[in-house]
Design a protein around this motif. Structure first.
Motif, mmCIF file in Angstrom:
data_model
loop_
_atom_site.group_PDB
_atom_site.id
_atom_site.type_symbol
_atom_site.label_atom_id
_atom_site.label_comp_id
_atom_site.label_asym_id
_atom_site.label_seq_id
_atom_site.Cartn_x
_atom_site.Cartn_y
_atom_site.Cartn_z
ATOM 1 N N THR A 193 4.148 9.470 8.230
ATOM 2 C CA THR A 193 4.151 8.706 9.471
ATOM 3 C C THR A 193 4.843 7.357 9.294
ATOM 4 O O THR A 193 5.489 6.859 10.223
ATOM 5 C CB THR A 193 2.715 8.485 9.986
ATOM 6 N N TYR A 194 4.725 6.769 8.101
ATOM 7 C CA TYR A 194 5.437 5.517 7.838
ATOM 8 C C TYR A 194 6.940 5.728 7.954
ATOM 9 O O TYR A 194 7.650 4.920 8.570
ATOM 10 C CB TYR A 194 5.082 4.988 6.451
ATOM 11 N N TYR A 228 -0.013 12.081 4.936
ATOM 12 C CA TYR A 228 0.045 11.608 6.330
ATOM 13 C C TYR A 228 0.537 10.165 6.399
ATOM 14 O O TYR A 228 1.393 9.822 7.231
ATOM 15 C CB TYR A 228 -1.343 11.721 6.958
ATOM 16 N N THR A 229 0.028 9.323 5.506
ATOM 17 C CA THR A 229 0.431 7.914 5.479
ATOM 18 C C THR A 229 1.918 7.771 5.192
ATOM 19 O O THR A 229 2.634 7.037 5.887
ATOM 20 C CB THR A 229 -0.371 7.143 4.409
ATOM 21 N N SER A 244 0.827 -1.214 0.000
ATOM 22 C CA SER A 244 0.000 0.000 0.000
ATOM 23 C C SER A 244 0.858 1.260 0.000
ATOM 24 O O SER A 244 0.601 2.205 -0.758
ATOM 25 C CB SER A 244 -0.939 0.008 1.212
ATOM 26 N N THR A 245 1.873 1.289 0.851
ATOM 27 C CA THR A 245 2.746 2.458 0.933
ATOM 28 C C THR A 245 3.523 2.651 -0.359
ATOM 29 O O THR A 245 3.663 3.771 -0.858
ATOM 30 C CB THR A 245 3.730 2.318 2.108
#
Length: 226
Positions: A200-201, A196-197, A83-84
């Motif tokens: 933060t990852y 944000y994803t 996903s990332t």
């Protein structure tokens, strides 16, 4: 037959390392070349249009080729979350094709293009070099620090530049179809959760990698996270 299994796994592992080393080294070189080329044209006093014309094609195709990284994550060649990886790669591909290529006038006339290219070049030259060397446990302490620290300034600047270039294309995209600006606004809104994803990852990765090294002392490992 059973005695051949460890050897087969070892051969597969070596092949994987050789492939990833080549892949990461090539992309480190490509992004370094893109960043250096952009700097040279700025130093020579080239116009925004000239910089765009000389830099954009290589940057666009280099970024497009990274679509294979989603496959890498999906089949387990690397340990990165699918996903990332998909968010990072697809948002960039949308940028280079739906914005740069479709609306070159609004892109080339903005300083954000040059800024974005430099941010991508710096971030990816560091990232790919780190990944190539870390496969062989040869990533230096300074390179590890750069890999897991430079995202603090580079990510916000890069994401901001991407957002701005897409925003500038809203007016020309309206001339294509009156409904398309609403699609653009939807994509612009997606930058908030996407940013944000990604951020933060990377913060979590930095805490894990840097924190572990501080506790255990400097030790090069062969983790293949993005």
């Amino acid at each position: 037959m059973a005695s051949n299994k460890p050897s087969a796994r070892s051969d597969a592992s070596q092949l994987r390392i050789q492939y990833l080393t080549f892949y990461n080294a090539v992309f480190a070189a490509l992004w370094s070349a893109i960043g250096i080329t952009a700097f040279i044209f700025v130093f020579l006093g080239s116009s925004k249009a000239e910089i765009f014309r000389e830099v954009e094609p290589l940057a666009r195709w280099t970024q497009t080729l990274t679509l294979i990284e989603i496959v890498h994550a999906g089949v387990g060649i690397v340990k990165s979350p699918v996903s990332t990886t998909a968010i990072q790669v697809l948002t960039r591909c949308i940028q280079v094709w739906m914005i740069w290529w479709c609306f070159p006038s609004s892109t080339a006339s903005s300083d954000a293009f040059f800024v974005l290219v430099l941010v991508w070049a710096a971030a990816d030259a560091i990232r790919y070099l780190y990944l190539a060397l870390n496969l062989h446990r040869k990533a230096s302490k300074s390179l590890v620090w750069l890999r897991y620290t430079m995202f603090y300034p580079l990510y916000p600047v890069g994401i901001g530049a991407e957002w701005w270039l897409m925003y500038r294309s809203v007016v020309p995209v309206r001339k294509v179809n009156a409904a398309l600006p609403y699609v653009w606004y939807f994509l612009l809104a997606l930058y908030v959760p996407g940013a944000y994803t990604m951020f933060t990852y990377m913060v979590k990765q930095r805490t894990k990698i840097i924190g572990r090294r501080k506790k255990m002392g400097y030790r090069k490992d062969a983790s293949l996270v993005i």
